[in-house]
Design a protein around this motif. Structure first.
Motif, PDB file in Angstrom:
ATOM      1  N   VAL A   1      40.804  48.167  48.200  1.00  0.00           N
ATOM      2  CA  VAL A   1      39.497  47.738  47.721  1.00  0.00           C
ATOM      3  C   VAL A   1      38.645  47.270  48.894  1.00  0.00           C
ATOM      4  N   LEU A  24      35.413  42.840  39.139  1.00  0.00           N
ATOM      5  CA  LEU A  24      36.800  42.445  39.316  1.00  0.00           C
ATOM      6  C   LEU A  24      37.257  41.635  38.107  1.00  0.00           C
ATOM      7  N   ASP A  25      38.552  41.669  37.839  1.00  0.00           N
ATOM      8  CA  ASP A  25      39.084  40.855  36.744  1.00  0.00           C
ATOM      9  C   ASP A  25      39.435  39.458  37.265  1.00  0.00           C
ATOM     10  N   GLU A  27      42.119  38.262  38.244  1.00  0.00           N
ATOM     11  CA  GLU A  27      43.078  38.301  39.349  1.00  0.00           C
ATOM     12  C   GLU A  27      42.535  39.083  40.544  1.00  0.00           C
ATOM     13  N   ASP A  28      41.216  39.274  40.597  1.00  0.00           N
ATOM     14  CA  ASP A  28      40.531  39.995  41.667  1.00  0.00           C
ATOM     15  C   ASP A  28      40.990  41.449  41.811  1.00  0.00           C
ATOM     16  N   ARG A  29      41.385  42.051  40.702  1.00  0.00           N
ATOM     17  CA  ARG A  29      41.700  43.477  40.689  1.00  0.00           C
ATOM     18  C   ARG A  29      40.487  44.221  40.153  1.00  0.00           C
ATOM     19  N   VAL A  30      40.322  45.450  40.595  1.00  0.00           N
ATOM     20  CA  VAL A  30      39.169  46.251  40.166  1.00  0.00           C
ATOM     21  C   VAL A  30      39.272  46.564  38.677  1.00  0.00           C
ATOM     22  N   GLU A  31      38.237  46.178  37.967  1.00  0.00           N
ATOM     23  CA  GLU A  31      38.118  46.521  36.546  1.00  0.00           C
ATOM     24  C   GLU A  31      37.251  47.773  36.411  1.00  0.00           C
ATOM     25  N   TYR A  62      45.720  55.048  41.249  1.00  0.00           N
ATOM     26  CA  TYR A  62      45.675  53.866  40.400  1.00  0.00           C
ATOM     27  C   TYR A  62      45.594  54.222  38.921  1.00  0.00           C
ATOM     28  N   ARG A  87      39.024  50.880  34.564  1.00  0.00           N
ATOM     29  CA  ARG A  87      40.471  50.656  34.464  1.00  0.00           C
ATOM     30  C   ARG A  87      41.031  51.292  33.199  1.00  0.00           C
TER      31      ARG A  87
END
Length: 147
Positions: A1, A24-25, A27-31, A62, A87
């Motif tokens: 990212v 981002l969600d 947990e700082d993951r790409v949504e 991913y 996602r």
């Protein structure tokens, strides 16, 4: 990212009309992710009659559906008006993506949109793109009819 964001920042430095957004969600993951270059934004201003939107492609490591926004220019050629990743194919992700697309295009919605028969996508279109004509893609209809 981090590499993607760095790349997008470099593109923005080279093209002042390059536009990108990321969600981002917790947990700082790409949504969700969306980007478009300046040439595509300028082309959309001229050729916003019909938009094709399809999330059938999942060609990334991913397993996030790729969401290209495709139009047609005055020569009958396909032209990409932006691209995104979601996602998962939930209504709220499509609402975010469509609102982001609309913002990038200065609030100008397409006149028509062609999609597959996804119910979450249909609900998001009804919420974001008011007063446009929504049709299902013939290819998807024929494929499901054969099944």
């Amino acid at each position: 990212v981090g590499s993607t964001i760095s790349y997008f920042q470099d593109m923005r430095a080279k093209d002042s009309y390059f536009y990108w957004r990321i969600k981002l969600d917790d947990e700082d993951r790409v949504e969700n992710l969306f980007w478009i270059d300046g040439a595509s934004r300028r082309a959309y201003a001229k050729y916003n009659d019909c938009l094709s939107f399809d999330t059938t492609y999942m060609t990334n490591m991913y397993k996030m559906p790729c969401a290209p926004f495709i139009g047609i220019n005055n020569h009958g050629q396909s032209i990409q008006f932006g691209c995104g990743f979601v996602r998962n194919e939930l209504k709220e992700n499509f609402v975010w993506l469509f609102n982001t697309f609309l913002h990038a295009m200065g609030g100008v919605a397409p006149k028509n949109i062609i999609t597959d028969q996804d119910f979450a996508m249909r609900s998001a279109i009804d919420e974001v793109f008011l007063n446009i004509i929504h049709r299902n893609c013939r290819w998807h209809i024929m494929k499901k009819a054969q099944e």
